[in-house]
Design an enzyme around this catalytic site. Structure first.
Site, PDB file in Angstrom:
ATOM      1  N   HIS A   1     -27.325  20.677 -22.387  1.00 60.28           N
ATOM      2  CA  HIS A   1     -28.425  21.434 -21.849  1.00 60.28           C
ATOM      3  C   HIS A   1     -28.486  22.945 -22.562  1.00 60.28           C
ATOM      4  CE1 HIS A   1     -30.217  23.274 -18.143  1.00 60.28           C
ATOM      5  NE2 HIS A   1     -31.294  22.568 -18.563  1.00 60.28           N
ATOM      6  N   ARG A   2     -29.431  23.218 -23.226  1.00 65.35           N
ATOM      7  CA  ARG A   2     -29.777  24.436 -23.944  1.00 65.35           C
ATOM      8  C   ARG A   2     -28.636  24.812 -24.965  1.00 65.35           C
ATOM      9  NH1 ARG A   2     -30.691  28.117 -18.326  1.00 65.35           N
ATOM     10  NH2 ARG A   2     -31.887  26.560 -17.166  1.00 65.35           N
TER      11      ARG A   2
ATOM     12  N   GLU B   1     -30.828  19.726 -25.724  1.00 67.82           N
ATOM     13  CA  GLU B   1     -32.103  20.233 -25.134  1.00 67.82           C
ATOM     14  C   GLU B   1     -32.355  21.616 -25.234  1.00 67.82           C
ATOM     15  OE1 GLU B   1     -34.165  21.633 -21.457  1.00 67.82           O
ATOM     16  OE2 GLU B   1     -32.350  22.157 -22.071  1.00 67.82           O
TER      17      GLU B   1
ATOM     18  N   ASP C   1     -35.653  24.926 -24.785  1.00 65.99           N
ATOM     19  CA  ASP C   1     -36.803  25.309 -24.089  1.00 65.99           C
ATOM     20  C   ASP C   1     -37.704  26.242 -25.277  1.00 65.99           C
ATOM     21  OD1 ASP C   1     -36.146  24.783 -20.989  1.00 65.99           O
ATOM     22  OD2 ASP C   1     -34.491  25.910 -22.172  1.00 65.99           O
TER      23      ASP C   1
ATOM     24  N   HIS D   1     -35.284  30.263 -22.333  1.00 65.69           N
ATOM     25  CA  HIS D   1     -35.528  29.529 -21.300  1.00 65.69           C
ATOM     26  C   HIS D   1     -36.311  30.413 -20.412  1.00 65.69           C
ATOM     27  CE1 HIS D   1     -34.620  28.339 -16.809  1.00 65.69           C
ATOM     28  NE2 HIS D   1     -34.582  27.253 -17.459  1.00 65.69           N
TER      29      HIS D   1
ATOM     30  N   GLU E   1     -38.342  21.057 -24.239  1.00 62.40           N
ATOM     31  CA  GLU E   1     -39.151  21.429 -23.161  1.00 62.40           C
ATOM     32  C   GLU E   1     -40.272  22.498 -23.305  1.00 62.40           C
ATOM     33  OE1 GLU E   1     -38.831  23.183 -18.598  1.00 62.40           O
ATOM     34  OE2 GLU E   1     -37.121  22.507 -19.650  1.00 62.40           O
TER      35      GLU E   1
ATOM     36  N   LYS F   1     -41.896  25.007 -21.953  1.00 67.53           N
ATOM     37  CA  LYS F   1     -41.679  26.015 -20.773  1.00 67.53           C
ATOM     38  C   LYS F   1     -42.780  26.684 -20.229  1.00 67.53           C
ATOM     39  CE  LYS F   1     -37.920  26.898 -17.955  1.00 67.53           C
ATOM     40  NZ  LYS F   1     -37.558  25.515 -17.536  1.00 67.53           N
TER      41      LYS F   1
ATOM     42  N   ASP G   1     -24.540  20.774 -18.929  1.00 69.37           N
ATOM     43  CA  ASP G   1     -24.296  22.393 -19.155  1.00 69.37           C
ATOM     44  C   ASP G   1     -23.027  22.203 -20.014  1.00 69.37           C
ATOM     45  OD1 ASP G   1     -26.629  23.753 -18.781  1.00 69.37           O
ATOM     46  OD2 ASP G   1     -25.786  24.435 -16.498  1.00 69.37           O
TER      47      ASP G   1
END
Length: 291
Positions: A42-43, A69, A71, A84, A152, A154, A281
């Site tokens: 995640h990120r 992942e 944004d 993000h 994503e 955003k 994360d």
């Protein structure tokens, strides 16, 4: 016994991620229903490097995590950048560099201005000088390391037309060829309208909806999404079963990826429920834990 079985399943998931498989989701022993869960960073490896930066991608690669992942948002002059928050304040030094321009929204700054910002020091001094990457820079790094992207959109309502623009950048970077579309790309958002637009513009691209639509509306979502990606809290086996009963626009059963899962027992519970993916994360925890 049930906990041990679920733990073994997730250990296999992590092992599959470490193999760097070229298949879209590693074909490993999985949840009780036989599906193959996947670990998504995640990120990037966002507990070990500043989120959504190239450093976080590199760290995930060092952990042999094959899916990232991120944004995407848009600058004032139309460039797509990977960040993000709708503002630059939390993850850059924008308040020091541009003190009179609060609330420091991403869309109020040009790409040249954003390139002046330090996006690493807030996380740790050794990341000083890390920059907010453009989407193009991010894609180049992922391609170099053969990683997949869960991308994503955003808050797309802030950036009219970002669906087409994002697809254009992906196309120019070579990410809309059959190999990437089949194995290494998913576009997701909380905004169903943006996902419908993305699906209409490029029907081959796999789509993920961020959220948990009621069971009564899942069939509607299955017309344009391939995945339902909910918050893990409150997720039940019954809901996962309802998701899996439906097929998405590409003819495969809908998948379910749960977020944000940062500890082993929670991940094991979700695997036991039948979740197809874990968005975390802490890819380091998912990689290192003995189940």
């Amino acid at each position: 016994m049930q906990r041990r079985t679920a733990g073994a399943a997730l250990a296999a998931v992590v092992a599959g991620s470490l193999l760097g498989c070229s298949a879209p989701f590693p074909p490993v022993h999985a949840a009780p229903d036989g599906r193959a869960p996947t670990v998504f960073a995640h990120r990037g490896a966002s507990r070990q490097a500043p989120e959504n930066t190239r450093a976080a991608v590199r760290r995930a690669h060092e952990l042999h995590i094959t899916w990232i992942e991120n944004d995407v948002q848009r600058t004032r002059d139309g460039a797509l950048v990977v960040i993000h928050d709708p503002t630059l304040a939390r993850t850059t030094d924008v308040e020091q560099v541009f003190p009179g321009r609060g609330p420091w929204r991403v869309g109020d700054f040009t790409l040249a201005e954003i390139r002046r910002l330090d996006a690493g020091s807030w996380f740790g001094s050794r990341f000083k000088g890390e920059r907010v990457p453009t989407l193009q820079q991010y894609l180049t790094l992922l391609d170099r390391d053969h990683q997949g992207l869960l991308l994503e959109l955003k808050q797309p309502e802030l950036y009219p037309g970002i669906e087409r623009q994002t697809l254009d950048v992906l196309d120019r970077a070579g990410w809309l060829d059959p190999a990437h579309v089949r194995d290494r790309l998913v576009v997701q958002s909380f905004d169903a309208a943006a996902l419908r637009t993305t699906h209409r513009l490029r029907p081959a691209v796999r789509i993920g909806f961020l959220g948990k639509p009621p069971v009564s509306r899942l069939k509607e979502y299955a017309s344009f999404t391939d995945m339902i990606n909910p918050d893990h809290r409150g997720l039940t086996r019954d809901y996962v079963v309802h998701v899996h009963r439906l097929k998405g626009p590409h003819g495969a059963p809908l998948r379910l990826n749960a977020w944000t899962v940062d500890d082993g027992p929670t991940a094991a519970r979700l695997v036991a429920l039948g979740a197809d993916g874990i968005i975390t994360d802490r890819p380091d925890v998912m990689r290192a834990r003995h189940w």
